[in-house]
Design an enzyme around this catalytic site. Structure first.
Site, PDB file in Angstrom:
ATOM      1  N   ASN A 175      69.290 -13.753 -34.510  1.00  0.00           N
ATOM      2  CA  ASN A 175      69.871 -12.355 -34.150  1.00  0.00           C
ATOM      3  C   ASN A 175      70.956 -12.505 -32.927  1.00  0.00           C
ATOM      4  O   ASN A 175      70.654 -13.336 -32.164  1.00  0.00           O
ATOM      5  CB  ASN A 175      68.913 -11.097 -33.847  1.00  0.00           C
ATOM      6  CG  ASN A 175      68.324 -10.756 -35.290  1.00  0.00           C
ATOM      7  OD1 ASN A 175      68.352 -11.468 -36.263  1.00  0.00           O
ATOM      8  ND2 ASN A 175      67.213  -9.912 -34.740  1.00  0.00           N
ATOM      9  N   GLY A 176      71.980 -11.920 -33.242  1.00  0.00           N
ATOM     10  CA  GLY A 176      72.904 -12.136 -32.095  1.00  0.00           C
ATOM     11  C   GLY A 176      74.360 -12.856 -32.475  1.00  0.00           C
ATOM     12  O   GLY A 176      74.625 -12.754 -33.653  1.00  0.00           O
ATOM     13  N   TRP A 233      72.978  -8.806 -41.109  1.00  0.00           N
ATOM     14  CA  TRP A 233      74.012  -7.947 -40.997  1.00  0.00           C
ATOM     15  C   TRP A 233      75.179  -8.728 -40.653  1.00  0.00           C
ATOM     16  O   TRP A 233      75.370  -9.522 -39.546  1.00  0.00           O
ATOM     17  CB  TRP A 233      73.695  -6.829 -40.061  1.00  0.00           C
ATOM     18  CG  TRP A 233      74.881  -5.792 -40.110  1.00  0.00           C
ATOM     19  CD1 TRP A 233      74.849  -4.690 -41.081  1.00  0.00           C
ATOM     20  CD2 TRP A 233      75.858  -5.546 -39.124  1.00  0.00           C
ATOM     21  NE1 TRP A 233      75.766  -3.775 -40.693  1.00  0.00           N
ATOM     22  CE2 TRP A 233      76.629  -4.373 -39.565  1.00  0.00           C
ATOM     23  CE3 TRP A 233      76.124  -6.176 -37.962  1.00  0.00           C
ATOM     24  CZ2 TRP A 233      77.566  -3.840 -38.729  1.00  0.00           C
ATOM     25  CZ3 TRP A 233      77.529  -5.507 -37.503  1.00  0.00           C
ATOM     26  CH2 TRP A 233      77.961  -4.550 -37.946  1.00  0.00           C
ATOM     27  N   CYS A 269      70.327  -7.019 -37.251  1.00  0.00           N
ATOM     28  CA  CYS A 269      69.669  -8.076 -37.930  1.00  0.00           C
ATOM     29  C   CYS A 269      68.007  -7.935 -37.670  1.00  0.00           C
ATOM     30  O   CYS A 269      67.612  -7.657 -36.506  1.00  0.00           O
ATOM     31  CB  CYS A 269      69.975  -9.595 -37.806  1.00  0.00           C
ATOM     32  SG  CYS A 269      71.642  -9.868 -38.222  1.00  0.00           S
ATOM     33  N   ARG A 301      67.274  -0.855 -40.437  1.00  0.00           N
ATOM     34  CA  ARG A 301      68.137  -1.074 -39.652  1.00  0.00           C
ATOM     35  C   ARG A 301      69.498  -1.399 -40.116  1.00  0.00           C
ATOM     36  O   ARG A 301      70.688  -1.577 -39.077  1.00  0.00           O
ATOM     37  CB  ARG A 301      67.641  -2.300 -38.713  1.00  0.00           C
ATOM     38  CG  ARG A 301      66.266  -2.246 -37.665  1.00  0.00           C
ATOM     39  CD  ARG A 301      65.589  -3.342 -37.502  1.00  0.00           C
ATOM     40  NE  ARG A 301      66.535  -4.283 -36.409  1.00  0.00           N
ATOM     41  CZ  ARG A 301      66.209  -4.297 -35.199  1.00  0.00           C
ATOM     42  NH1 ARG A 301      65.153  -3.330 -34.806  1.00  0.00           N
ATOM     43  NH2 ARG A 301      66.865  -4.941 -34.217  1.00  0.00           N
ATOM     44  N   GLU A 324      80.674   8.433 -41.658  1.00  0.00           N
ATOM     45  CA  GLU A 324      79.284   7.769 -41.782  1.00  0.00           C
ATOM     46  C   GLU A 324      79.126   7.809 -43.183  1.00  0.00           C
ATOM     47  O   GLU A 324      78.637   6.633 -43.701  1.00  0.00           O
ATOM     48  CB  GLU A 324      78.546   7.861 -40.822  1.00  0.00           C
ATOM     49  CG  GLU A 324      78.695   7.230 -39.235  1.00  0.00           C
ATOM     50  CD  GLU A 324      77.609   7.488 -38.511  1.00  0.00           C
ATOM     51  OE1 GLU A 324      77.119   6.900 -37.672  1.00  0.00           O
ATOM     52  OE2 GLU A 324      77.140   8.783 -38.392  1.00  0.00           O
ATOM     53  N   LYS A 363      71.388   0.334 -37.760  1.00  0.00           N
ATOM     54  CA  LYS A 363      70.855   1.242 -37.159  1.00  0.00           C
ATOM     55  C   LYS A 363      70.834   0.966 -35.518  1.00  0.00           C
ATOM     56  O   LYS A 363      71.454   1.737 -34.567  1.00  0.00           O
ATOM     57  CB  LYS A 363      69.391   1.315 -37.477  1.00  0.00           C
ATOM     58  CG  LYS A 363      68.654   2.495 -36.481  1.00  0.00           C
ATOM     59  CD  LYS A 363      69.155   3.712 -36.770  1.00  0.00           C
ATOM     60  CE  LYS A 363      68.392   4.967 -35.803  1.00  0.00           C
ATOM     61  NZ  LYS A 363      69.095   6.095 -36.182  1.00  0.00           N
TER      62      LYS A 363
END
Length: 611
Positions: free
Chosen positions: A101-102, A76, A2, A27, A491, A606
């Site tokens: 984020n997290g 994300w 994120c 990212r 991927e 990323k």
């Protein structure tokens, strides 16, 4: 993963936020949003969109919003699917907006408590808990700073957080534990972001927040508190980023550009680190000689592609240095009680230096009695670099494509240097070091020769585009290269692919081999070549279609069911670097043929800054 951008200024900061989000697109994300304290007095205005940042830009063109204080985010998904309700910023009662984020591990208990207190939740995320929790504490009276400080002390997990409040219209408050966050210093405005790259158009002066820091950002000042609630002064650093390196140039995709940058990257990463016949150990830091003199074992921890680079290094270190080398996936190492060998050097490898599992493993290692910690990293201001005793930059430059290419080959080149420095202390002959140093000097030319095979490999990709499975084989230190080749194909093209040690074929995978299963082998001329050749004959005997990457000396010939791609001869130790490149090209061209998103494969990010 994120991305966070925030700004406080004397002008409309919405363009700064949007450009920052666009610079963080590499990212990986599934939705984006902005929140601003609107200048028309209506409070907090939020716009959110699922999909690309461009769609958010279009939304704002139709329903514009302006403000001198704002926050923005690319998400994300970790909790809840990628829908508008789960996108950031999240609000609480029109008074608070946050981006995060997290992962908040105790969010369910907090959510239940806040629900009981009368808060209604509009999303499935853990992040919305933060908005309501801060609002709850702010409602008790006091400053926004005090409310954020009280709230974050109740959190379990990781977070980088930026908060604005309707009733405190002159500031942002931000905090970090376990996720990266930087503060940017401008002229008449200040900023916060999860990556310095987001703010490069407006500043090159940054404060790198440390673990547990809380910061209040105003137009005319920045104040930081540490974990003990004491005000602290953090150094301002100048971060140089060449924006030209971030464009695609004449290439179709960032990944394509980054593959073709590998000769230059290898030259950059070796420059100043090798002399005429020796590795210059000062490049590893002022304590390097002292640490390497005492090293009697090595433990390397990494994730994904970096783990495969570490796996190659295990062969190099044990064969050439003669000391034990243990390699662990970071997410496994941090949860097992690993035995620490006497005199063990602990090495982390991370492109971003913020990979959550790798960073957590580093912190675990620091408490377990390792001799010292060394990180191989691509970002000088990252957490891994700041928290390690020694650091060696991989000098790969900004890598935008989610699937790592140039960072991987740079990591391997630096691991070769580490092998030689350790070997110097354990009987490795000076003539061997001199020979390998000479081979390293010629390595960029060898990679350039491989890149000249691009059209040939593009044609080969047509044989894979309609397949659903593929097998990659290697032996010795080419086995991790096979794993990396399989990872790249899955991927980028979403084809199921497995990497296997060739000697294990008859212990299971041979049952899968038929004319519909392409088998890729990396088979340079070395001591294991005849073993590999025997394994490949087993594949042909079962009707498998073989694609063999080999040098001119290897006894393979094109024929029915066998395609041989000749690669340049190279020092046997360095073959993993050279042989990784055509596998990158293969995966890239298969993905192009299938029409997948090469630079941002689905479901991937990323920099994985959550567990």
């Amino acid at each position: 993963m994120c991305g966070i951008v925030g700004a406080v200024g004397d002008r409309n900061v919405c363009p700064i936020l949007l450009e920052g989000l666009q610079r963080l697109e590499y990212r990986g994300y599934d939705s984006a949003g902005v929140g601003l304290l609107a200048e028309d007095g209506v409070g907090i205005s939020v716009r959110r969109q699922v999909g690309k940042v461009g769609e958010l830009v279009e939304e704002l063109a139709e329903r514009s919003v302006q403000g001198r204080i704002g926050i923005a985010h690319t998400r994300w998904a970790t909790h809840g699917p990628p829908v508008e309700a789960n996108a950031h910023p999240h609000q609480s009662n029109g008074r608070i907006a946050i981006v995060h984020n997290g992962i908040i591990e105790n969010f369910e208990a907090l959510r239940a408590e806040l629900t009981a207190a009368g808060y209604a939740f509009a999303s499935e995320t853990d992040s919305e808990v933060l908005a309501h929790l801060i609002d709850f504490h702010l409602a008790q009276g006091g400053s926004l700073l005090a409310a954020v400080r009280t709230a974050v002390k109740r959190l379990e997990g990781s977070y980088a957080l930026a908060v604005l409040a309707r009733d405190h219209p002159d500031r942002l408050v931000a905090a970090r534990v376990g996720s990266p966050l930087v503060v940017g210093k401008g002229l008449g405005e200040n900023y916060v972001a999860s990556d310095a790259l987001a703010l490069k158009p407006v500043t090159d002066r940054f404060i790198i927040l440390e673990e547990g820091d809380l910061v209040e950002i105003k137009v005319d000042g920045i104040t930081i508190w540490n974990l003990k609630d004491a005000t602290v002064v953090r150094a301002t650093v100048k971060v140089e980023i060449d924006l030209g390196k971030i464009s695609k140039g004449n290439f179709r995709h960032y990944m394509q550009k980054e593959m073709f940058e590998q000769p230059e990257v290898l030259r950059n990463t070796l420059e100043g680190r090798i002399g005429r016949t020796r590795v210059l150990e000062q490049a590893f830091g002022i304590r390097a000689a002292e640490v390497f003199d005492q090293a009697r074992a090595v433990t390397i921890v990494a994730c994904g592609t970096s783990f495969y680079a570490a796996s190659v290094a295990r062969y190099w270190i044990e064969e050439q240095v003669g000391i034990p080398c243990q390699v662990d996936i970071a997410s496994e190492f941090r949860y097992r009680n690993a035995v620490v060998p006497p005199g063990a050097l602990f090495v982390t490898i991370s492109q971003s230096g913020e990979t959550a599992d790798t960073l957590a493993a580093l912190r675990v290692a620091r408490s377990r009695g390792y001799l010292a910690t060394l990180t191989l990293c691509n970002v000088p201001v990252s957490s891994c670099v700041r928290e390690s005793d020694l650091a060696l930059m991989t000098q790969a430059g900004v890598e935008v494509g989610v699937a790592s290419t140039k960072a991987f080959t740079a990591q391997l080149a630096n691991l070769a240097l580490l092998t030689l420095l350790l070997g110097r202390r354990h009987g490795l002959a000076p003539s061997f070091e001199a020979g390998l140093v000479g081979s390293l000097r010629r390595l960029p030319e060898k990679v350039e020769q491989v890149l000249q095979l691009d059209e040939r490999i593009a044609a080969l990709a047509e044989k894979f585009a309609h397949r659903h499975h593929a097998l990659f084989l290697g032996r010795g230190f080419m086995y991790p290269v096979a794993l990396e080749g399989a990872l790249k194909l899955k991927e980028l093209s979403y084809i199921h692919a497995e990497g296997y040690p060739a000697g294990e074929l008859k212990h299971g995978p041979l049952a899968l081999v038929d004319e519909d299963m392409p088998v890729v082998a990396v088979a340079p001329s070395n001591d294991l070549l005849e073993k590999v050749r025997s394994n490949l004959l087993e594949v042909r005997a079962r009707g498998g279609e073989l694609y063999v990457f080999a040098d001119a000396a290897a006894p393979f010939q094109d024929g029915p069911g066998v395609t041989v791609i000749r690669l340049p001869e190279v020092d046997p130790i360095l073959t993993p670097i050279v042989y990784a490149v055509p596998l990158q090209l293969l995966a890239y061209h298969v993905a192009v043929l299938k029409g997948t998103d090469v630079d941002q494969p689905r479901n991937l990010a990323k920099s994985v800054t959550v567990e």
